[in-house]
Scaffold this active site. Sequence first.
Site, PDB file in Angstrom:
ATOM      1  N   SER A  63       0.872  -1.182   0.000  1.00 60.60           N
ATOM      2  CA  SER A  63       0.000   0.000   0.000  1.00 60.60           C
ATOM      3  C   SER A  63       0.903   1.224   0.000  1.00 60.60           C
ATOM      4  CB  SER A  63      -0.866  -0.027   1.266  1.00 60.60           C
ATOM      5  OG  SER A  63      -1.445   1.246   1.493  1.00 60.60           O
ATOM      6  N   TYR A 100      -2.293  -0.804  10.252  1.00 58.53           N
ATOM      7  CA  TYR A 100      -2.350  -1.170   8.827  1.00 58.53           C
ATOM      8  C   TYR A 100      -1.063  -0.723   8.129  1.00 58.53           C
ATOM      9  CZ  TYR A 100      -3.990  -1.309   3.951  1.00 58.53           C
ATOM     10  OH  TYR A 100      -4.118  -1.564   2.609  1.00 58.53           O
TER      11      TYR A 100
HETATM   12  N1  LIG Z   1      -8.693  -1.054  -2.245  1.00 59.51           N
HETATM   13  C1  LIG Z   1      -7.667  -0.215  -2.167  1.00 59.51           C
HETATM   14  O1  LIG Z   1      -7.799   0.983  -2.454  1.00 59.51           O
HETATM   15  C2  LIG Z   1      -6.301  -0.733  -1.740  1.00 59.51           C
HETATM   16  C3  LIG Z   1      -5.227   0.163  -1.760  1.00 59.51           C
HETATM   17  C4  LIG Z   1      -3.967  -0.289  -1.378  1.00 59.51           C
HETATM   18  C5  LIG Z   1      -3.797  -1.603  -0.982  1.00 59.51           C
HETATM   19  N2  LIG Z   1      -4.865  -2.458  -0.965  1.00 59.51           N
HETATM   20  C6  LIG Z   1      -4.629  -3.860  -0.572  1.00 59.51           C
HETATM   21  O2  LIG Z   1      -5.175  -4.709  -1.564  1.00 59.51           O
HETATM   22  C7  LIG Z   1      -5.591  -5.923  -0.952  1.00 59.51           C
HETATM   23  C8  LIG Z   1      -7.042  -6.202  -1.323  1.00 59.51           C
HETATM   24  O3  LIG Z   1      -7.801  -5.119  -0.831  1.00 59.51           O
HETATM   25  P1  LIG Z   1      -9.348  -4.927  -1.138  1.00 59.51           P
HETATM   26  O4  LIG Z   1      -9.539  -3.485  -1.274  1.00 59.51           O
HETATM   27  O5  LIG Z   1      -9.809  -5.852  -2.192  1.00 59.51           O
HETATM   28  O6  LIG Z   1      -9.935  -5.364   0.284  1.00 59.51           O
HETATM   29  P2  LIG Z   1     -11.361  -5.957   0.688  1.00 59.51           P
HETATM   30  O7  LIG Z   1     -12.382  -5.525  -0.287  1.00 59.51           O
HETATM   31  O8  LIG Z   1     -11.545  -5.604   2.121  1.00 59.51           O
HETATM   32  O9  LIG Z   1     -11.108  -7.517   0.553  1.00 59.51           O
HETATM   33  C9  LIG Z   1     -10.227  -8.155   1.458  1.00 59.51           C
HETATM   34  C10 LIG Z   1     -10.331  -9.635   1.262  1.00 59.51           C
HETATM   35  O10 LIG Z   1      -9.543 -10.269   2.282  1.00 59.51           O
HETATM   36  C11 LIG Z   1     -10.318 -11.248   2.921  1.00 59.51           C
HETATM   37  N3  LIG Z   1      -9.904 -11.415   4.322  1.00 59.51           N
HETATM   38  C12 LIG Z   1      -9.843 -10.468   5.272  1.00 59.51           C
HETATM   39  N4  LIG Z   1      -9.485 -11.009   6.443  1.00 59.51           N
HETATM   40  C13 LIG Z   1      -9.296 -12.328   6.220  1.00 59.51           C
HETATM   41  C14 LIG Z   1      -8.946 -13.418   7.043  1.00 59.51           C
HETATM   42  N5  LIG Z   1      -8.729 -13.267   8.355  1.00 59.51           N
HETATM   43  N6  LIG Z   1      -8.848 -14.646   6.493  1.00 59.51           N
HETATM   44  C15 LIG Z   1      -9.082 -14.829   5.168  1.00 59.51           C
HETATM   45  N7  LIG Z   1      -9.440 -13.826   4.326  1.00 59.51           N
HETATM   46  C16 LIG Z   1      -9.558 -12.590   4.864  1.00 59.51           C
HETATM   47  C17 LIG Z   1     -11.742 -10.729   2.833  1.00 59.51           C
HETATM   48  O11 LIG Z   1     -12.674 -11.775   3.025  1.00 59.51           O
HETATM   49  P3  LIG Z   1     -14.238 -11.452   3.337  1.00 59.51           P
HETATM   50  O12 LIG Z   1     -14.791 -10.841   2.081  1.00 59.51           O
HETATM   51  O13 LIG Z   1     -14.806 -12.777   3.623  1.00 59.51           O
HETATM   52  O14 LIG Z   1     -14.243 -10.500   4.488  1.00 59.51           O
HETATM   53  C18 LIG Z   1     -11.756 -10.157   1.420  1.00 59.51           C
HETATM   54  O15 LIG Z   1     -11.984 -11.174   0.474  1.00 59.51           O
HETATM   55  C19 LIG Z   1      -5.346  -5.765   0.536  1.00 59.51           C
HETATM   56  O16 LIG Z   1      -4.116  -6.355   0.877  1.00 59.51           O
HETATM   57  C20 LIG Z   1      -5.278  -4.258   0.724  1.00 59.51           C
HETATM   58  O17 LIG Z   1      -4.509  -3.912   1.845  1.00 59.51           O
HETATM   59  C21 LIG Z   1      -6.106  -2.055  -1.344  1.00 59.51           C
END
Ligand SMILES: NC(=O)c1ccc[n+]([C@@H]2O[C@H](COP(=O)([O-])OP(=O)(O)OC[C@H]3O[C@@H](n4cnc5c(N)ncnc54)[C@H](OP(=O)(O)O)[C@@H]3O)[C@@H](O)[C@H]2O)c1
Length: 248
Positions: free
Chosen positions: A153, A166
């Site tokens: 991130s 985070y």
């Molecule tokens: N979106 C952004 O703008 C952004 C920016 C920078 C970095 N990121 C990174 O990109 C990655 C994906 O982010 P996202 O935005 O797609 O996040 P998200 O929509 O919150 O999805 C996170 C995923 O991780 C799963 N998860 C969370 N805790 C878990 C656990 N204890 N065991 C197994 N699975 C778990 C969730 O499952 P459930 O659906 O079942 O809860 C969900 O499928 C992350 O590493 C995040 O830090 C995102």
Amino acid sequence: MLEFQCPDNGLKNKTILVTGAGSGIGRVAALSYARYGATVILLGRTTEKLTAVYDEIVAAGYPEPAIVPLDMHGATEQNYQDLAQTIEQQFGQLDGLLHNASVLGALTPFEQISQEMFTEVMHTNVTAQFLMTKALLPVMKKASSSSVVFTSSGVGRQGRAFWGPYAISKFATEGMMETLADEVADSNLRSNCINPGATRTKMRATAFPAEDPMSLKTAEELMPLYLYLMSDASRHINGQSIDAQPKR
Ligand SMILES: NC(=O)c1ccc[n+]([C@@H]2O[C@H](COP(=O)([O-])OP(=O)(O)OC[C@H]3O[C@@H](n4cnc5c(N)ncnc54)[C@H](OP(=O)(O)O)[C@@H]3O)[C@@H](O)[C@H]2O)c1
């Protein structure tokens, strides 16, 4: 690499594990890997979401995926060893591992970060990813070319007020990626990081509730980089942390 066009069947005969595959960026990555021929192992904590992605992949006629319901917050080292053994028995090797699942925790002043919340975020985002990687390395080393991709991130490169656990966990993720990359530099395995940048998902909406989601890139738009790092086109890339949206 941001413009990478994966050839049809560019991931054929590859087995790729995606964590957090039931929603957000992980769901789209799993569908994309399957679209280009990979057998995808869908890992996540909510079985219904994983089943829905499984159904989408099968309905599209892509290789049948596997489902691994696992809560990385509660999982033990033995759970990851068992996972590795199952993968070896069923697939013989693992070609790709996308560490995508993360939790945001609370965005709060440093003095108000509870030990409980700090521990939860560090466990899911760092310790669990370390244990999973450690367990899966032997089965990944069986592949002629294998790729571990961590997810960072912007706050994993420069700390930001109120993003406490985070941000700290994402700095640790960058460190884990680099440490592994240096160790495997002369092998068939590579280790890199993607920083997706602001992306239209539930996590982003939680962090920035007032933001217009339509102003953000979709996960689909980031897929060239996600495909590149899993394809053999990137076999010479190791130890890099790559921005999916460098201009933001
Ligand atoms: N979106 C952004 O703008 C952004 C920016 C920078 C970095 N990121 C990174 O990109 C990655 C994906 O982010 P996202 O935005 O797609 O996040 P998200 O929509 O919150 O999805 C996170 C995923 O991780 C799963 N998860 C969370 N805790 C878990 C656990 N204890 N065991 C197994 N699975 C778990 C969730 O499952 P459930 O659906 O079942 O809860 C969900 O499928 C992350 O590493 C995040 O830090 C995102």
